[in-house]
Design an enzyme around this catalytic site. Sequence first.
Site, PDB file in Angstrom:
ATOM      1  N   GLN A   1      56.197 103.965  17.844  1.00 22.02           N
ATOM      2  CA  GLN A   1      57.035 103.204  16.927  1.00 22.02           C
ATOM      3  C   GLN A   1      56.171 102.451  15.912  1.00 22.02           C
ATOM      4  O   GLN A   1      55.151 101.870  16.263  1.00 22.02           O
ATOM      5  CB  GLN A   1      57.898 102.211  17.702  1.00 22.02           C
ATOM      6  CG  GLN A   1      58.956 102.862  18.576  1.00 22.02           C
ATOM      7  CD  GLN A   1      60.121 103.399  17.761  1.00 22.02           C
ATOM      8  OE1 GLN A   1      60.298 103.048  16.601  1.00 22.02           O
ATOM      9  NE2 GLN A   1      60.914 104.255  18.381  1.00 22.02           N
TER      10      GLN A   1
ATOM     11  N   ASP B   1      65.888 109.520  24.190  1.00 23.26           N
ATOM     12  CA  ASP B   1      65.440 109.022  22.890  1.00 23.26           C
ATOM     13  C   ASP B   1      65.193 110.229  21.998  1.00 23.26           C
ATOM     14  O   ASP B   1      64.052 110.596  21.720  1.00 23.26           O
ATOM     15  CB  ASP B   1      64.167 108.183  23.089  1.00 23.26           C
ATOM     16  CG  ASP B   1      63.674 107.550  21.804  1.00 23.26           C
ATOM     17  OD1 ASP B   1      64.380 107.606  20.794  1.00 23.26           O
ATOM     18  OD2 ASP B   1      62.555 107.001  21.819  1.00 23.26           O
TER      19      ASP B   1
ATOM     20  N   GLU C   1      59.038 115.880  27.940  1.00 20.16           N
ATOM     21  CA  GLU C   1      58.552 115.858  26.558  1.00 20.16           C
ATOM     22  C   GLU C   1      57.982 117.222  26.207  1.00 20.16           C
ATOM     23  O   GLU C   1      57.306 117.844  27.027  1.00 20.16           O
ATOM     24  CB  GLU C   1      57.481 114.768  26.420  1.00 20.16           C
ATOM     25  CG  GLU C   1      56.666 114.810  25.172  1.00 20.16           C
ATOM     26  CD  GLU C   1      57.503 114.672  23.922  1.00 20.16           C
ATOM     27  OE1 GLU C   1      57.350 115.523  23.025  1.00 20.16           O
ATOM     28  OE2 GLU C   1      58.316 113.727  23.829  1.00 20.16           O
TER      29      GLU C   1
ATOM     30  N   TYR D   1      63.000 113.322  26.154  1.00 24.49           N
ATOM     31  CA  TYR D   1      62.250 113.116  24.915  1.00 24.49           C
ATOM     32  C   TYR D   1      61.320 111.912  25.113  1.00 24.49           C
ATOM     33  O   TYR D   1      61.246 111.002  24.289  1.00 24.49           O
ATOM     34  CB  TYR D   1      63.175 112.877  23.727  1.00 24.49           C
ATOM     35  CG  TYR D   1      64.359 113.808  23.628  1.00 24.49           C
ATOM     36  CD1 TYR D   1      64.246 115.040  22.985  1.00 24.49           C
ATOM     37  CD2 TYR D   1      65.597 113.459  24.161  1.00 24.49           C
ATOM     38  CE1 TYR D   1      65.343 115.891  22.872  1.00 24.49           C
ATOM     39  CE2 TYR D   1      66.697 114.294  24.056  1.00 24.49           C
ATOM     40  CZ  TYR D   1      66.564 115.510  23.422  1.00 24.49           C
ATOM     41  OH  TYR D   1      67.649 116.350  23.309  1.00 24.49           O
TER      42      TYR D   1
ATOM     43  N   CYS E   1      67.666 106.698  16.500  1.00 22.20           N
ATOM     44  CA  CYS E   1      67.092 106.281  15.221  1.00 22.20           C
ATOM     45  C   CYS E   1      67.966 106.702  14.056  1.00 22.20           C
ATOM     46  O   CYS E   1      67.616 106.432  12.899  1.00 22.20           O
ATOM     47  CB  CYS E   1      65.682 106.836  15.055  1.00 22.20           C
ATOM     48  SG  CYS E   1      65.588 108.628  15.028  1.00 22.20           S
TER      49      CYS E   1
END
Length: 455
Positions: A275, A384, A331, A307, A411
């Site tokens: 981030q 995410d 991931e 994720y 997001c």
Amino acid sequence: MAEPRRPRRPADRRRSAPRGQSRPAPAQHAQHAPLAVDLPVVELEVERVAHGGVFVAHHEGRVVFVADAIPGERVTARITDVQHDRFWRAETLEVLRASPDRRPHVWPEASVDRVPEQRAGGAEFGHIRTERQRELKAEVLRDALARMGGVERDTPVQAVDPALAPGASLDLGTGWRTRVRLHVTDDGTVGPYAARSHTVVPVASVPLAVPELARIAPLAERFPGARAVDLVAPSVGDPQVVVVQGERMSRAARPTIRERVGDRVFRLDRDGFWQVHRGAAATLTRAVQELVDDELFDPRAANLDLYGGVGLLAAAIGDRYGDTVRITTVEADVRATEHAGANLADWVGARAVTARVDRFLDDLVAGATAGERARLRDATVVLDPPRSGAGRHVVDRLAELRPRQLVYVACDPVALARDVGLLRSRGYDVADLRAFDLFPNTHHFEAVARLTAIV
């Protein structure tokens, strides 16, 4: 200083600059960018905000999405895109009647006083008073959830706790970016892209960057032959200027950095995803920990972090519920998974799996035993996803596994709303929702939702 441009890993992961990414289109120096003088100029009454950092107006019955404006303003705008039957796009040239929420742009190089071709991109809300920016983002979230998710909910967009972002200005929304990518022209000039283009704009400042990056940004230097210049300020160690000369380096050669969140330190590749707001990782960690319903959480269940990157949110669950918690982080990026395995070594029941999330869930649905399915039904799933959202296939697989609760970190409000609509049609509903202004002076923000299975 462009925000979240997140080139995706295969099917799964979003990224933030600076990143190893495909070579961009050849850049132009801003002073050589041609002016589109043949495009029509119109006067517009700006009505409301739209998703994507633009605002809605109408001209002769047609919707016009106009940049660099504020609801309630009257502006002169140049039409830049007439390719669509239903709408046009436009750029503000002059403000004829200003909103009381307009302020001098926090980045002079992005001001409406400049011609659009020479306005630095990546701070498209910088002309709007900070509190009003958050109200506009909340409006976008509310509208998206109502239209696409079937949910009527008014959720404020919260500022980041100042204690989590020392050096950042809460009032101006500056001094928060720990990663900045500067693009390079053929003659070596550096700068951000102009908004909605690949034209490089030379700048004298990078106000969204954390102070230690702003001090070392080589804005007046030239880097002929380079592809980009990345500025990186990890929370552990010194800030760095990285000249990107070629394609993404080999796995063995990729340097690593460390990022601290509370008392925990995460290792990741310097060009890996993290981030970009100095306080974002801690903000999202806290939000996930607070949104998980303790009464629904079973530490022995087959809990998932989808994720998962380098394990940030899996660690949030582990720190919240103890070192015996079972959780698998999934991931697609091999290097990120390698780091996740090391970052989660404190928890006996934690493991990191390299896989695309959709394929991982396919395998679970196809191969889980009766006992494994029971542990999955008792599970909490944190996800995410990339900016495009989880999507129908992943939602369908989650609905088949039917975990007790989902904690969805988003997001993009439209992608969240679309996935919420899919999940509601499959027996889940929104139990809680929070939103955070992790990208001040841009239209971006993050939302965290908890959805629970309807009994």
